[in-house]
Motif scaffolding. Structure first.
Motif: not given
Lengths: 277, 275
Positions: B10-15, B56-61, B101-106, B243-244
Motif C-alpha cells: 500500500x505504501x509503495x502504491x501510495x507513492x 492504472x490496470x491491475x491484471x493477472x500475470x 491501492x489506487x487502481x482503476x481496473x482489475x 469503486x475508488x
C-alpha cells in the motif's frame, strides 16, 4: 557479524559500567528501530486466529513441513561446516592472488536474490545443468525436486554466513599458537584440528547458528531449485507462502510455529555457546 | 505477515498513486484536444467520452502479453493517456486493491479472486467475463516422450510439474484430472503457472500442465499438447471498474477496448478463448 557483536559485548564488560545517561538523540532512533523490528511480529500475534489455532497446528501437513524444515536446515548446516570451515581457513590463513575477489564471490549469495540463486543452481546442478547432466548420465542422480536439492539450495544461501563468521574469528585468533604447534612437530592439519579449531569454536558456533537460522527461513532458492512437494521438498516457508494464497489464517498459524521455533533455538543457542563467559 | 505485505504494497502504491495523480494533473493542464475518442461511454453517461490521464490496470500475470499490446493501442487511440500495468498473481493483486491501492481496473484470472474484491465493495458495477483460458500440456520441444493425452502424464518415470492447488492453474488442473478420473503424482506443485512452465523450459521437468496462453508466450521453448479434459477446467477471466478508481472515465474506455472486437482479437491471438 555475530562475532563482532560478541566482541563488543566482551569489550564492554572489560571497560567497566555503561554510561548512566543515554542521550535522547540516540535513544529515540534506537527505540524506533526496536519498534520497527518488533511491530511485524506483534502484528502476527494480534492477527493469530487463536480459536482455530489448535486445529490448524494438529494437521499432519504442518508437522511434516516443520520436520522437513528442521532436518534440511540441520543437514545444510552440517554440510556448510564440512566445506565452509576449510574455506574460511583458506581465506584467513593463506595468501593467494585474487583472494579479495574470492572472498567477495563467497559472500555473493548473501546479497543475491534467493530466486536468482535457485535459477543458478538449476543451471548448474539441474538435470540439464552444466554439471547436473553428468551427474544424471553417470550416476543417475538428479537433484531438483528431491530433499537433497532442498539441502543444497539451503546450503548455497546459508553457508556464506558461516564462512564470514569463521573467517573473522580466524583473523582475530593469534596464528602464533598454530605456528608453535607446527614447530613442535605437528603437521599443519593436526595443528588446525588440535589448536585452531578449539580456538575458534565460539566463532564456528555463532556461524552455525546463523547459517542454521538462515537455512530454516530459506524460501526462494528452495522453491526454485527443489520445487514444492509435501513431505519431500515442502519446507515451512513454502507451506506458509502457498497457504497465504487462499487461507491466510493457516498461513499465520504456520508462521507462528516457524517464528516460535526460530526464537527458541536462537535464544537457547546464543546463551549457551555464543556469548563468551 | 499478510498485514505487513499489504501495508508495504500500500505504501509503495501510495507513492505510485501520488506520481499518477501528478501526471493526471499535468495532462489535465495540457488539455489535449482529443476529438476522435472512440470509447463507447459506459457508466460515465453524463461526461463526454474523452479519456485522458493515467489508467492504472491491475491484471493477472497471464494477461501480460495481450494487455501490454492493448495498452499501447489505447494510448495511440487516445493521445494524452497513459496506461500503467501492475501484473501479478490475482490473489495478491486483490489483496492490494482491498488494501486501498489506487487502481482503476482489475482483471483477474478467476471469478473467485474477483469476488474477494466485489465482496469488499471494491468494484463499481458487475464484473464481466472478457476471456477464458484453457489448459494445455507443455512438453519439451519435439515432444520426445510422445505425450498425446493427459493420461500419458501418469506413466512412471516421467517428471511432471503441476501448479499448487491453492493457485488457479492448480485448481484447474485438479478439475481436469478429476474429469478424466486420473491419478497423477507430480514431482512438484509449483507456486504459479510461470514457474511450472520454467521447469519445462529449463528441461528439468518433462511436462507441465499450464495455460494455453503461457505455452503460446513461451514460443518454441516448449511444445503444447491439447487434451479433451481441459474443456472441464476452463477459467473465466472477469474484468471490473474499481469503486475508488482515480480515473473512472478513462478506465471505462480501457475496459470497453478490452471487450471490443479489436481487443478480443489481440487476446485470442495470445491464446485466450472468447467468453
Amino acid at each position: 557479524m555475530r562475532k563482532s557483536a560478541a566482541t563488543l559485548e566482551g569489550g564492554r564488560t572489560r571497560t567497566g559500567p555503561r554510561p548512566r545517561t543515554v542521550p535522547l538523540a540516540l535513544l529515540l532512533p534506537a527505540l524506533l528501530g526496536l519498534a520497527f523490528l518488533l511491530l511485524p511480529l506483534v502484528a502476527l500475534l494480534i492477527r493469530t486466529p487463536w480459536s482455530t489455532l489448535p486445529g490448524q497446528l494438529t494437521s499432519p501437513g504442518v508437522w511434516q513441513a516443520l520436520r522437513l524444515s528442521l532436518v534440511c536446515a540441520t543437514m545444510a548446516t552440517a554440510l556448510s561446516l564440512v566445506i565452509g570451515v576449510p574455506l574460511a581457513w583458506l581465506l584467513a590463513r593463506t595468501d593467494f592472488p585474487g583472494r579479495g575477489l574470492v572472498r567477495a564471490l563467497v559472500t555473493l549469495p548473501l546479497v543475491l536474490p534467493p530466486v536468482v540463486g535457485g535459477v543458478a543452481l538449476l543451471l548448474a546442478l539441474g538435470r540439464n545443468g552444466v554439471v547436473g547432466q553428468w551427474l544424471d548420465a553417470w550416476f543417475g542422480i538428479t537433484l531438483p525436486f528431491t530433499t537433497a536439492g532442498v539441502v543444497i539450495a539451503e546450503t548455497f544461501v546459508a553457508m556464506p554466513f558461516l564462512v564470514i563468521s569463521v573467517e573473522g574469528t580466524l583473523r582475530a585468533a593469534d596464528p602464533r599458537y598454530e605456528e608453535a604447534a607446527t614447530t613442535l612437530g605437528a603437521s599443519r592439519f593436526t595443528a588446525f584440528r588440535r589448536v585452531t579449531l578449539p580456538l575458534i569454536a565460539p566463532g564456528i558456533a555463532a556461524g552455525s547458528v546463523l547459517a542454521w537460522a538462515r537455512a530454516l527461513g530459506e524460501f526462494g532458492a528452495t522453491i526454485t531449485f527443489a520445487g514444492n512437494f509435501p513431505g519431500r521438498t515442502q519446507t515451512m516457508p513454502l507451506a506458509v507462502y502457498l497457504a497465504l494464497q487462499n487461507d491466510p489464517a493457516a498461513a499465520i498459524a504456520l508462521s507462528l510455529v516457524l517464528l516460535t521455533v526460530s526464537i527458541a533455538v536462537l535464544a537457547a543457542l546464543k546463551d549457551r555457546w555464543i556469548t563468551p563467559s | 505477515m499478510q498485514t505487513l505485505s499489504t501495508r508495504r504494497s500500500r505504501r509503495t502504491l501510495r507513492a505510485g498513486g501520488a506520481g499518477a495523480a501528478l501526471l493526471l494533473a499535468l495532462s489535465a493542464c495540457a488539455s489535449s484536444s482529443d476529438t476522435n475518442a472512440t470509447a463507447k461511454s459506459g457508466s460515465s453517461a453524463a461526461a463526454p467520452a474523452n479519456p485522458s490521464g493515467t489508467v492504472t490496470v491491475f491484471a493477472a500475470a497471464s494477461l501480460e502479453e495481450g494487455f501490454t499490446k492493448l495498452g499501447e493501442r489505447f494510448e495511440q487511440r487516445h493521445p494524452g493517456t497513459k496506461v500503467t500495468f501492475s501484473f501479478g498473481g490475482s490473489d495478491s493483486l486483490a489483496a492490494s486493491i482491498t488494501g486501498g491501492a489506487p487502481a482503476d481496473v482489475f482483471a483477474s484470472a478467476s471469478p473467485k479472486t474477483m469476488k474477494v474484491v466485489t465482496d469488499a465493495g471494491g468494484t463499481s458495477g458487475t464484473p464481466a467475463t472478457f476471456v477464458r483460458n484453457q489448459l494445455e500440456i507443455a512438453t519439451l520441444p519435439g515432444n520426445p516422450d510422445n505425450i498425446s493425452s493427459l493420461k500419458d502424464l501418469t506413466q512412471s518415470g516421467l517428471k511432471v510439474v503441476l501448479c499448487d492447488e491453492s493457485v488457479p492453474c492448480g485448481a484447474a488442473a485438479r478439475k481436469a484430472l478429476d474429469a478424466g478420473k486420473l491419478k497423477l503424482t507430480p514431482v512438484s506443485y509449483e507456486q504459479d503457472v510461470k514457474s511450472a512452465l520454467t521447469k519445462v523450459e529449463l528441461k528439468e521437468a518433462d511436462a507441465a500442465v499450464v495455460y494455453k496462453t503461457d505455452v503460446r508466450a513461451a514460443g518454441d521453448k516448449v511444445e503444447g499438447v491439447d487434451f479433451p479434459e481441459s474443456a472441464d477446467a476452463v477459467n473465466d477471466y472477469p474484468i471490473a471498474l474499481l469503486e475508488d478508481a482515480p480515473n473512472a472515465e478513462a478506465a471505462q474506455a480501457f475496459i470497453d477496448l478490452v471487450k471490443s472486437a479489436d481487443g478480443q482479437k489481440v487476446l485470442t491471438e495470445a491464446g485466450f478463448l472468447e467468453p
